[in-house]
Design a protein around this motif. Structure first.
Motif, PDB file in Angstrom:
ATOM      1  N   ALA A   1     -14.817  10.187  39.525  1.00 37.25           N
ATOM      2  CA  ALA A   1     -15.471  11.469  39.279  1.00 37.25           C
ATOM      3  C   ALA A   1     -14.641  12.625  39.835  1.00 37.25           C
ATOM      4  CB  ALA A   1     -16.868  11.488  39.899  1.00 37.25           C
ATOM      5  N   GLU A   2     -14.029  12.418  41.001  1.00 35.76           N
ATOM      6  CA  GLU A   2     -13.150  13.437  41.588  1.00 35.76           C
ATOM      7  C   GLU A   2     -11.883  13.564  40.766  1.00 35.76           C
ATOM      8  OE1 GLU A   2     -14.316  12.804  46.275  1.00 35.76           O
ATOM      9  OE2 GLU A   2     -12.725  11.610  45.390  1.00 35.76           O
ATOM     10  N   ALA A   3     -11.310  12.432  40.377  1.00 31.88           N
ATOM     11  CA  ALA A   3     -10.059  12.430  39.628  1.00 31.88           C
ATOM     12  C   ALA A   3     -10.225  13.059  38.241  1.00 31.88           C
ATOM     13  CB  ALA A   3      -9.529  11.004  39.489  1.00 31.88           C
ATOM     14  N   SER A   4     -11.411  12.968  37.672  1.00 33.24           N
ATOM     15  CA  SER A   4     -11.615  13.525  36.327  1.00 33.24           C
ATOM     16  C   SER A   4     -11.487  15.043  36.316  1.00 33.24           C
ATOM     17  CB  SER A   4     -12.971  13.105  35.769  1.00 33.24           C
ATOM     18  OG  SER A   4     -14.011  13.701  36.503  1.00 33.24           O
ATOM     19  N   GLY A   5     -11.622  15.690  37.474  1.00 37.62           N
ATOM     20  CA  GLY A   5     -11.477  17.144  37.548  1.00 37.62           C
ATOM     21  C   GLY A   5     -10.054  17.606  37.733  1.00 37.62           C
ATOM     22  N   ILE A   6      -9.105  16.670  37.841  1.00 34.09           N
ATOM     23  CA  ILE A   6      -7.692  17.027  38.036  1.00 34.09           C
ATOM     24  C   ILE A   6      -7.023  17.058  36.663  1.00 34.09           C
ATOM     25  CG2 ILE A   6      -5.518  16.380  39.132  1.00 34.09           C
ATOM     26  CD1 ILE A   6      -7.235  14.802  41.181  1.00 34.09           C
TER      27      ILE A   6
END
Length: 69
Positions: A61-66
């Motif tokens: 979920a965090e990586a999807s915002g990069i």
């Protein structure tokens, strides 16, 4: 979160919540930073990337915002 193991990319921007984006920038994920996807956990979460000479584990979920190029 769209990279495959062994693939590299360069961070373009962080398109996530302001709190999450600030935390990721504190960990070195700044625009222009080269990263490499190392591996993901057996169930797919978390993932491991390398940047600036160290390994970092992130939730998908965090990586999807990069945003990477």
């Amino acid at each position: 979160d769209s990279l495959q193991p062994g693939e590299s990319a360069v961070v373009q921007s962080l398109g996530c919540e302001p709190e999450t984006g600030a935390r990721l920038m504190e960990m070195g994920l700044l625009p222009g930073t080269p990263i490499q996807f190392v591996r993901s956990a057996p169930l797919g979460d978390p993932i491991e990337i390398t940047l600036r000479g160290y390994h970092l584990s992130l939730r998908r979920a965090e990586a999807s915002g990069i945003v990477v190029e």
